[in-house]
Design a protein around this motif. Sequence first.
Motif, mmCIF file in Angstrom:
data_model
loop_
_atom_site.group_PDB
_atom_site.id
_atom_site.type_symbol
_atom_site.label_atom_id
_atom_site.label_comp_id
_atom_site.label_asym_id
_atom_site.label_seq_id
_atom_site.Cartn_x
_atom_site.Cartn_y
_atom_site.Cartn_z
ATOM 1 N N THR A 1 0.820 -1.213 0.000
ATOM 2 C CA THR A 1 0.000 0.000 0.000
ATOM 3 C C THR A 1 0.856 1.267 0.000
ATOM 4 O OG1 THR A 1 -1.795 -1.103 1.152
ATOM 5 C CG2 THR A 1 -1.736 1.289 1.293
ATOM 6 N N VAL A 2 0.474 2.209 -0.849
ATOM 7 C CA VAL A 2 1.137 3.512 -0.923
ATOM 8 C C VAL A 2 0.071 4.589 -0.788
ATOM 9 C CG1 VAL A 2 2.474 5.099 -2.356
ATOM 10 C CG2 VAL A 2 3.003 2.654 -2.370
ATOM 11 N N VAL A 3 0.319 5.586 0.059
ATOM 12 C CA VAL A 3 -0.567 6.740 0.159
ATOM 13 C C VAL A 3 0.240 7.984 -0.171
ATOM 14 C CG1 VAL A 3 -2.027 5.654 1.903
ATOM 15 C CG2 VAL A 3 -0.171 7.142 2.629
ATOM 16 N N THR A 4 -0.419 8.949 -0.800
ATOM 17 C CA THR A 4 0.251 10.209 -1.119
ATOM 18 C C THR A 4 -0.454 11.348 -0.408
ATOM 19 O OG1 THR A 4 -1.111 10.697 -3.062
ATOM 20 C CG2 THR A 4 0.846 9.337 -3.397
ATOM 21 N N GLY B 1 8.739 2.650 3.144
ATOM 22 C CA GLY B 1 9.554 3.394 2.193
ATOM 23 C C GLY B 1 8.946 4.762 1.949
ATOM 24 N N LEU B 2 9.745 5.679 1.417
ATOM 25 C CA LEU B 2 9.307 7.039 1.118
ATOM 26 C C LEU B 2 9.773 7.409 -0.281
ATOM 27 C CD1 LEU B 2 10.320 8.803 4.467
ATOM 28 C CD2 LEU B 2 7.974 8.382 3.703
ATOM 29 N N GLN B 3 8.958 8.211 -0.962
ATOM 30 C CA GLN B 3 9.356 8.727 -2.267
ATOM 31 C C GLN B 3 8.853 10.157 -2.393
ATOM 32 O OE1 GLN B 3 7.875 7.648 -6.528
ATOM 33 N NE2 GLN B 3 9.429 6.130 -5.994
ATOM 34 N N ARG C 1 11.798 10.065 -6.515
ATOM 35 C CA ARG C 1 12.951 9.267 -6.097
ATOM 36 C C ARG C 1 12.764 8.794 -4.662
ATOM 37 N NH1 ARG C 1 16.633 12.531 -3.242
ATOM 38 N NH2 ARG C 1 16.051 14.733 -3.223
ATOM 39 N N ALA C 2 13.346 7.642 -4.371
ATOM 40 C CA ALA C 2 13.260 7.072 -3.028
ATOM 41 C C ALA C 2 14.182 7.840 -2.090
ATOM 42 C CB ALA C 2 13.640 5.599 -3.062
ATOM 43 N N ILE C 3 13.705 8.090 -0.866
ATOM 44 C CA ILE C 3 14.481 8.814 0.139
ATOM 45 C C ILE C 3 14.277 8.142 1.492
ATOM 46 C CG2 ILE C 3 14.514 11.080 -0.999
ATOM 47 C CD1 ILE C 3 12.044 11.833 0.566
ATOM 48 N N ASP C 4 15.169 8.447 2.429
ATOM 49 C CA ASP C 4 15.070 7.881 3.778
ATOM 50 C C ASP C 4 14.283 8.775 4.721
ATOM 51 O OD1 ASP C 4 16.579 5.617 3.139
ATOM 52 O OD2 ASP C 4 18.465 6.677 3.524
ATOM 53 N N GLU C 5 14.199 10.070 4.392
ATOM 54 C CA GLU C 5 13.500 11.008 5.270
ATOM 55 C C GLU C 5 12.898 12.122 4.420
ATOM 56 O OE1 GLU C 5 14.432 13.425 9.380
ATOM 57 O OE2 GLU C 5 15.903 13.618 7.760
ATOM 58 N N ARG D 1 5.468 17.160 -1.065
ATOM 59 C CA ARG D 1 4.608 16.110 -1.601
ATOM 60 C C ARG D 1 5.333 14.799 -1.381
ATOM 61 N NH1 ARG D 1 -0.421 15.890 -2.184
ATOM 62 N NH2 ARG D 1 -0.029 14.130 -3.579
ATOM 63 N N VAL D 2 4.640 13.810 -0.838
ATOM 64 C CA VAL D 2 5.321 12.577 -0.475
ATOM 65 C C VAL D 2 4.417 11.377 -0.735
ATOM 66 C CG1 VAL D 2 4.571 12.764 1.935
ATOM 67 C CG2 VAL D 2 6.570 11.365 1.384
ATOM 68 N N ALA D 3 5.039 10.283 -1.152
ATOM 69 C CA ALA D 3 4.367 8.990 -1.248
ATOM 70 C C ALA D 3 4.945 8.112 -0.148
ATOM 71 C CB ALA D 3 4.589 8.360 -2.618
ATOM 72 N N VAL D 4 4.063 7.532 0.653
ATOM 73 C CA VAL D 4 4.479 6.741 1.810
ATOM 74 C C VAL D 4 4.061 5.296 1.585
ATOM 75 C CG1 VAL D 4 4.418 6.532 4.322
ATOM 76 C CG2 VAL D 4 4.090 8.774 3.258
ATOM 77 N N ASN D 5 5.048 4.414 1.551
ATOM 78 C CA ASN D 5 4.785 2.979 1.426
ATOM 79 C C ASN D 5 4.608 2.411 2.836
ATOM 80 O OD1 ASN D 5 6.719 0.134 0.182
ATOM 81 N ND2 ASN D 5 4.556 0.321 0.599
#
Length: 590
Positions: A190-193, A219-221, A225-229, A235-239
């Motif tokens: 699941t990913v939420v933005t 995970g975060l994007q 691009r994937a990021i750690d923080e 704007r962020v996509a959260v896995n």
Amino acid sequence: MHVVATAGHVDHGKSTLVRALTGMEPDRWAEERRRGMTIDLGFAWTELPSGETVAFVDVPGHERFVPNMLAGVGPVPAAMIVVAADDGWMPQSAEHLAALDALGVRHGLIVVTRSDLADPGPAIAQARAEVAATSLGEVAAVAVSGATGEGLPDLVAALDRLVAALPEPDLDAPVRLWADRAFTIRGSGTVVTGTLGAGRIRVGDELTLSDGRAVRVRGLQSLGRAIDEVVAVARVAVNLRGVEPTDAGRGTALLTPGEFGAADLIDVRVTGDDAHDLPRTGTLHIGAASVPVRVRPLGPDTVRLRLDRPLPLRAGDRALLRDPGLRRLMGGVTVLDVAPPALARRGAAAARATELATMDGRPDERDEVRRRLLVRRADLRRMGVPAAMTPVTGDWLADPAHWSSLGEALITAVTAYSKRHPLEPGMPVEELRRALDLPDRALVEALVSPPLAYRNGRIARPGAGDLPAPVAQAVALIRADLAENPFAAPEAARLAEVGLGPRQIAAAVRTGALLRLGDAVVLAPDAVEAAARALATIPQPFTLSDARKALNTTRRVAVPLLELLDKRGHTRRLPDDRRVLDQAASQNPV
């Protein structure tokens, strides 16, 4: 990163403008591209000459899709208001602007498109006049043509000035990320933005959903691009791990655990042209959430809203109230109280309206404590109220005047209890808690101050529990009887004769005036030590019969007295039921 929402009438070129600025396609769905209008939220971003990144939330302009527009506008701090030069100011332009005004958005930019098709001057003048009367005030205006590219450099420069003026986000604030999309990616789940307006999220963080369910950030994007923080604003996509997309859809919030309460009853101030003529029901839009509400008017501009489902709200939140039936914006909402009192008594609603008239949505700790009298600091924090006052005990904050009156009430209650129960050593703490209607017995203990004292679960004045004169006289008579034979416990008839019933005996035992061995078996308080001395004079080990003779008493007294000697370590019982004194036991091991 800085986040800007587009706003404006359908087909005025918002998506075309975003595409020209970013080179990205904000219309995500084939249906949107086919129809030439944005139905859902679109996202795109670009880097400005200053090096700052701006992300656009491209919101729908068609009236049918206004709820989607509100989901996009709600969480962002700035807006780009788009008006077509050849069409001018239109109904959805006005509705989008009204939404921005109601939400208190203070940073914006007017962009007049299609400058190659008509003179942009009249559209700029009208848009400036409309915007100036709102929370945005005077804003810059730029004319552009998405087809020819004319004016785009000026727009980029204006965007750079706009984002430079945006306030710095609070990176230490708790996270409340309203999900505006939720979907599944094969192999990831699941990913939420959403738009992160404050705080920060790290991979591995544990967050909670609006319903309190715990989830972990897998995970975060951001910006593709994937990021750690990720830090606000972004704007962020959260896995997420441990949740299905159906459980984290639009309007769900990702929250820092323990930092938000769930409110389904709130008191709010409503502003707008229709704020004085509200229907009984409507829809509350906040963040990306849309929730049906029932409306109860209180004051001229204050109402109580009962939400169909609880939301993680705080005092000071801005929201919109909309009539979905008539398809109109009813007004802007400022949340005043997310934990309001009940209105059960006659006149309570009017009194509450008067109180709400003094509140402006900027929570103040002392005012909140004064209104609530007693409140936990953690609860205030969850309401959005900063707490710095010193607790009276534990996590409890108290209004000083109320705390003082509770102290006086405590003294009154303890004094009255002592008069009603003269044989009791004080008033039980739990009974005091109920009498003072306090939520925690720790508050009772914290109220105790001289001349009151706390001991053994009771509150009393010094000397409370001392034996009344008639009881003291009766005890003196029994002590005189025992002086002649210390182990000849008086019979029940003798105790009754002098006036010692069960309650009087219990009081005498509590004060140490008598020693109780069992029901109606009492001796002098030094009987145990006296018995040990007497038993030391007889051969060791000894039997019950030997002890009874040495003490010159009956089996009724000897049995419980020896058991008490065993318990206190004066004697030791052997396997054959004989006993030895403790000092003799070490000399005569068995």
